[in-house]
Design a protein around this motif. Structure first.
Motif, mmCIF file in Angstrom:
data_model
loop_
_atom_site.group_PDB
_atom_site.id
_atom_site.type_symbol
_atom_site.label_atom_id
_atom_site.label_comp_id
_atom_site.label_asym_id
_atom_site.label_seq_id
_atom_site.Cartn_x
_atom_site.Cartn_y
_atom_site.Cartn_z
ATOM 1 N N GLY A 197 -12.070 2.341 -3.227
ATOM 2 C CA GLY A 197 -11.062 2.877 -2.316
ATOM 3 C C GLY A 197 -9.662 2.419 -2.677
ATOM 4 N N ILE A 198 -8.668 3.270 -2.394
ATOM 5 C CA ILE A 198 -7.280 2.920 -2.664
ATOM 6 C C ILE A 198 -6.914 1.664 -1.869
ATOM 7 C CG2 ILE A 198 -4.897 3.766 -2.675
ATOM 8 C CD1 ILE A 198 -6.080 6.579 -2.300
ATOM 9 N N GLY A 199 -6.220 0.750 -2.512
ATOM 10 C CA GLY A 199 -5.792 -0.466 -1.836
ATOM 11 C C GLY A 199 -6.865 -1.522 -1.699
ATOM 12 N N MET A 200 -8.083 -1.234 -2.163
ATOM 13 C CA MET A 200 -9.187 -2.178 -1.978
ATOM 14 C C MET A 200 -9.466 -3.000 -3.232
ATOM 15 S SD MET A 200 -9.687 -1.712 1.113
ATOM 16 C CE MET A 200 -10.986 -2.921 1.261
ATOM 17 N N PHE A 201 -8.577 -2.949 -4.209
ATOM 18 C CA PHE A 201 -8.780 -3.725 -5.437
ATOM 19 C C PHE A 201 -8.969 -5.217 -5.165
ATOM 20 C CE2 PHE A 201 -7.099 -6.340 -8.872
ATOM 21 C CZ PHE A 201 -7.850 -5.909 -9.950
ATOM 22 N N PRO A 202 -8.075 -5.874 -4.402
ATOM 23 C CA PRO A 202 -8.242 -7.325 -4.211
ATOM 24 C C PRO A 202 -9.536 -7.684 -3.500
ATOM 25 C CG PRO A 202 -6.546 -6.474 -2.741
ATOM 26 C CD PRO A 202 -6.873 -5.382 -3.702
#
Length: 667
Positions: free
Chosen positions: A320-325
């Motif tokens: 999901g977008i923004g869920m990298f960390p």
């Protein structure tokens, strides 16, 4: 005679101009999130106004029977548009299957990069022809973008000289951030805009301006110390040198002369660069350039390696977008933890890996196709255009894309860079004449469809504007709360951050910092009754458990939860949570510092000593490390070492009353 379309598109043109001018320059110390949040607000508010104005003007022209005025707006560019739509689809589907769809929609608090941003830039991409149809509008808009770049570059140079009238420069950051909030973003933003200024795509008539404007941008790039921007500019110059003879229509003797002169300039530049490097080998700028060739131990390599595991787990549509960390926490290697002891990575520091690890292979394919198709259209535009002005426009846009593609290899986008790239893509789309499919938009079916789509877009813009204004208000309350906590005004701080949470309940940062401060107050305030302390710790635990769902780092949340459980006397739960934290991150610097303070206070000196050894052997130094070490040695009775570390804290924080009191005790 005036073009009738100029009157029709006057308001959209003004709002579009405001959009591209306001987003890069919007930054404020009025908020805690000083750059990304206000830029996102500028994009959503001015972008909404622009989109609504286009829709209103469109239907006004339909009602007045002058549909031909907007006929050029409704077309499909088969060589470009499918890839933009595929990218939007990848963003939508990755949000649906996201680890946290709410965060993927809005974006993480720090970066503000989410589905809503992608929807806006997609709408701007497709609706921008409404303003490009105005006579001479593209050069005018490019000139505005150039002026914005001049402002960004000039302020970066001022900050490099130690002049910062608006106080935007972070206290511990030596590299100029200008209006972009970060030196890397400033360098990248200027690098992608330099070709537009250098080739005078806006058509400036004044000769000094033609020379001074690009020079100011170059100085701004140099001041930021952004190595990826240096390489991006080099890539743009290589593309420029290769295609300029074609774009300028050179041939025969003229071409040979240009090649000869260019060769001499290149040779002279290389010699000059070598001479400057030798003579001024200790100059900070020279050292920054030379560091490009000595980056084999850069933590980015470990980050990229660890990031690839995210793709293997979420290959198709990503986490999901923004869920990298959040996704990376499972795969953080010890090497990466050691490289960045008290930090966490919220981005892959590579646009391609970032897209792959948030939107999966679908997103990466779409992203790559957008770049390739746009570069391909630019190359074809150079060869197929009959006017020199159009050839140079396509050349400048190709240089922009080359700089952007190279910059993205080691760094990443922020909101202003993303907006400008999509504006440049929209210019390519409008000017490139091939592969256009025109809609038969005057049919009733198409009219009803456009009404339905317009209503959806209007609802989206209205909701987004309302939501982002609430987020701005929430962030202001959050900043006030943090200031109250720093001034030891606990009740006022809690009230302000609770007000922020009411306006933006999904922001994990608000809840996390509220829990940390409530926990800290409960632990350090010796005047609290047992019941009051217990109530505060329960509140802190509850907020942290809620923050855990949306905060950027689960490990950071669990580290505080473990400390709360220790203070509550629930040792089994605390030990279990502690083991989970160390399982994910064996180093956990901040957590170990808290453990040292807790174990020392409760006279568990063996456990405190073990954690102290782990901290000191890293060689990492900070106020937190010194404070923990000082208290540990104070509890062990080593007054000399305790005084040594407390004095180090006092040198960094001269007004620290607690440290002054401890030094008095040690006399």
């Amino acid at each position: 005679m005036a073009n009738p379309e100029d009157k029709t598109t006057g308001i959209p043109f003004l709002l579009f101009s405001l959009l591209i001018a306001s987003v890069p320059l919007t930054i404020t110390t009025y908020l805690n999130n000083q750059s990304d949040l206000p830029k996102n607000a500028a994009l959503q508010i001015t972008g909404s106004l622009f989109i609504i104005s286009v829709i209103v003007v469109y239907f006004r022209s339909v009602l007045k029977g002058s549909q031909k005025t907007f006929a050029g707006l409704l077309y499909f560019k088969k060589s470009l548009d499918p890839f933009i739509l595929l990218f939007l689809f990848a963003a939508l589907i990755s949000t649906v299957f996201s680890l946290n769809p709410e965060i993927s929609y809005t974006g993480q608090y720090e970066r503000q990069y989410g589905l809503v941003l992608i929807i806006f830039i997609t709408l701007i991409y497709f609706l921008s022809p409404a303003v490009y149809k105005r006579e001479n509008s593209i050069p005018q808009l490019l000139f505005i973008m150039e002026i914005v770049s001049i402002a960004v570059a000039a302020y970066a140079v001022l900050q490099w000289c130690g002049i910062d009238p608006f106080a935007f420069q972070p206290v511990n950051d030596k590299r100029p951030v200008s209006f972009l909030g970060n030196a890397v973003f400033t360098g990248g933003f200027l690098a992608i805009n330099l070709p537009i200024s250098l080739l005078n795509t806006s058509g400036k008539k004044n000769l000094p301006a033609k020379i001074i404007f690009p020079l100011v941008i170059v100085f701004g790039i140099a001041a930021t110390g952004t190595r990826s921007a240096y390489i991006a500019v080099t890539a743009a110059f290589i593309v420029l040198a290769f295609f300029y003879p074609v774009a300028a229509g050179m041939g025969g003797a003229s071409l040979k002369k240009t090649i000869k002169v260019s060769g001499l300039i290149l040779f002279g530049g290389i010699v000059l660069a070598i001479a400057v490097t030798i003579i001024f080998n200790n100059n900070p700028f020279i050292l920054r350039v030379l560091s490009i060739f000595s980056s084999s131990d850069n933590p980015r390599f470990a980050l990229w390696r660890d990031s690839f595991d995210i793709f293997l787990k979420y290959p198709l549509f990503g986490p999901g977008i923004g869920m990298f960390p959040n996704a990376l926490e499972e795969f953080y290697s010890l090497r990466l933890r050691n490289d960045e002891i008290r930090k966490y990575f919220d981005n892959a520091h590579n646009n391609y890996i970032q897209v792959l690890c948030t939107m999966g292979i679908t997103g990466l394919i779409a992203y790559m196709l957008i770049l390739f198709s746009s570069i391909n259209a630019s190359i074809k535009g150079i060869y197929s255009s009959t006017e020199k002005r159009d050839k140079l426009l396509f050349l400048s846009l190709m240089c922009v894309l080359a700089a952007y593609a190279i910059y993205g290899l080691t760094n990443f986008d922020e909101i202003a860079i993303t907006l400008y790239i999509f504006v440049y893509l929209s210019v390519i789309r409008f000017v490139y004449k091939k592969n256009t499919m025109q809609y038969k938009w005057d049919s009733k079916g198409f009219l009803f469809t456009s009404i339905a789509i317009s209503l959806i877009i209007l609802s989206f813009c209205s909701y987004s504007t309302y939501n982002i204004i609430n987020n701005i208000r929430a962030d202001r309350y959050y900043l006030e709360g943090i200031k109250y906590f720093s001034d030891q005004k606990f009740t006022e701080g809690v009230n302000k951050i609770n007000s922020a949470i009411l306006l933006n309940s999904s922001c994990g940062n608000f809840r996390y910092n509220l829990a940390v401060n409530v926990y800290g107050f409960a632990v350090t305030n010796n005047k609290l009754s047992v019941e009051s302390k217990s109530n505060l710790l329960n509140q802190a635990a509850g907020e942290m458990l809620r923050a855990r769902k949306t905060f950027i780092s689960i490990n950071s949340c669990d580290a505080i939860l473990a400390m709360i459980y220790y203070e509550q006397g629930d040792i089994n739960k605390a030990d279990s949570t502690k083991n989970e934290v160390f399982k994910r991150d064996p180093l956990s610097m901040n957590f170990r510092l808290n453990l040292i303070m807790y174990y020392s206070k409760s006279d568990q000196m063996d456990k405190a000593r073990e954690n102290m050894k782990q901290v000191l052997k890293t060689g990492f130094e900070s106020v937190g490390v010194w404070n923990a070490a000082a208290y540990y040695y104070y509890k062990t009775g080593d007054k000399v070492k305790a005084s040594f570390y407390y004095n180090k804290v006092l040198s960094a924080e001269p007004g620290n009353k607690a440290v002054i009191d401890m030094l008095e005790k040690l006399k």
